[in-house]
Write an enzyme that holds these catalytic residues in place. Structure first.
Site, PDB file in Angstrom:
ATOM      1  N   CYS A  28      24.724  12.334   9.002  1.00  0.00           N
ATOM      2  CA  CYS A  28      26.000  12.647   9.645  1.00  0.00           C
ATOM      3  C   CYS A  28      27.105  11.999   8.822  1.00  0.00           C
ATOM      4  O   CYS A  28      27.074  10.791   8.567  1.00  0.00           O
ATOM      5  CB  CYS A  28      25.990  12.108  11.076  1.00  0.00           C
ATOM      6  SG  CYS A  28      27.466  12.522  12.014  1.00  0.00           S
ATOM      7  N   HIS A  71      46.598  18.937  13.032  1.00  0.00           N
ATOM      8  CA  HIS A  71      46.688  17.605  13.655  1.00  0.00           C
ATOM      9  C   HIS A  71      45.735  17.467  14.838  1.00  0.00           C
ATOM     10  O   HIS A  71      46.074  16.876  15.864  1.00  0.00           O
ATOM     11  CB  HIS A  71      48.136  17.277  14.066  1.00  0.00           C
ATOM     12  CG  HIS A  71      49.017  17.065  12.878  1.00  0.00           C
ATOM     13  ND1 HIS A  71      50.328  16.718  12.973  1.00  0.00           N
ATOM     14  CD2 HIS A  71      48.753  17.167  11.554  1.00  0.00           C
ATOM     15  CE1 HIS A  71      50.844  16.597  11.761  1.00  0.00           C
ATOM     16  NE2 HIS A  71      49.910  16.875  10.885  1.00  0.00           N
ATOM     17  N   GLU A 149      39.052  23.354   1.520  1.00  0.00           N
ATOM     18  CA  GLU A 149      39.134  22.034   2.171  1.00  0.00           C
ATOM     19  C   GLU A 149      39.640  20.970   1.210  1.00  0.00           C
ATOM     20  O   GLU A 149      40.081  19.922   1.641  1.00  0.00           O
ATOM     21  CB  GLU A 149      37.828  21.640   2.864  1.00  0.00           C
ATOM     22  CG  GLU A 149      36.657  21.402   1.976  1.00  0.00           C
ATOM     23  CD  GLU A 149      35.471  20.768   2.719  1.00  0.00           C
ATOM     24  OE1 GLU A 149      35.310  20.967   3.936  1.00  0.00           O
ATOM     25  OE2 GLU A 149      34.706  20.078   2.051  1.00  0.00           O
TER      26      GLU A 149
END
Ligand SMILES: [Zn+2]
Length: 163
Positions: A28, A71, A149
């Protein structure tokens, strides 16, 4: 017959969001964020205005979707390795011994298994397809969404439309 596509990506089709990914079964990522940038391409026959689709409308659609993610902490709804639960105004996310707590209003839970750029692109594509259907844009045959990204690192999700 020539075929036509239109493509939009603007300095405002961006979203700054937090996420983490589970991978390889038992890994993770630590929580981190990206300044994502989205782009959309549609292909189809020309309409009576000799447009594939109005740029202005397409930009507005994409911007609206980006604004919903901006946000925010992005979490996957369909990840069997994460336990997501709501308690009052808070949202708890557990991965093994790790627990995060977020204010519910700061989080967007998406119906995807992981918040990879691929899955974000697929989800954005679904939202755009819904909006295109509502507008009756039945001349369109293909929709492609790109989510970058970070610089030079992006994923594309492509779907056939109205066939
Ligand atoms: Zn990341």
């Amino acid at each position: 017959m020539p075929s036509f596509k239109v493509h939009v990506t603007k300095d405002y089709t961006v979203f700054c969001a937090g996420h983490f990914i589970t991978y390889e079964g038992d890994r993770c990522e630590p929580l981190h964020g990206h300044n994502y940038r989205a782009a959309v391409t549609v292909e189809g026959a020309l309409d009576e205005n000799a447009y594939v689709f109005d740029f202005t409308v397409l930009k507005k659609l994409l911007r609206g979707i980006c604004d919903r993610l901006d946000h925010r902490m992005l979490l996957p709804r369909d990840n069997p390795r994460l336990a997501v639960s709501e308690e009052g105004p808070s949202l708890f996310v557990r991965y093994r011994e790790k627990t995060y707590m977020f204010p519910r209003e700061d989080v967007v839970v998406l119906p995807i298994p992981n918040t990879t750029a691929e899955m974000l692109a697929q989800w954005i594509g679904g939202e755009i397809e819904t909006a295109l259907r509502e507008r009756g844009a039945t001349n369109l045959t293909m929709l492609e969404v790109e989510v970058e990204e970070s610089f030079g690192q992006s994923a594309l999700a492509r779907r056939e439309l109205f066939r």
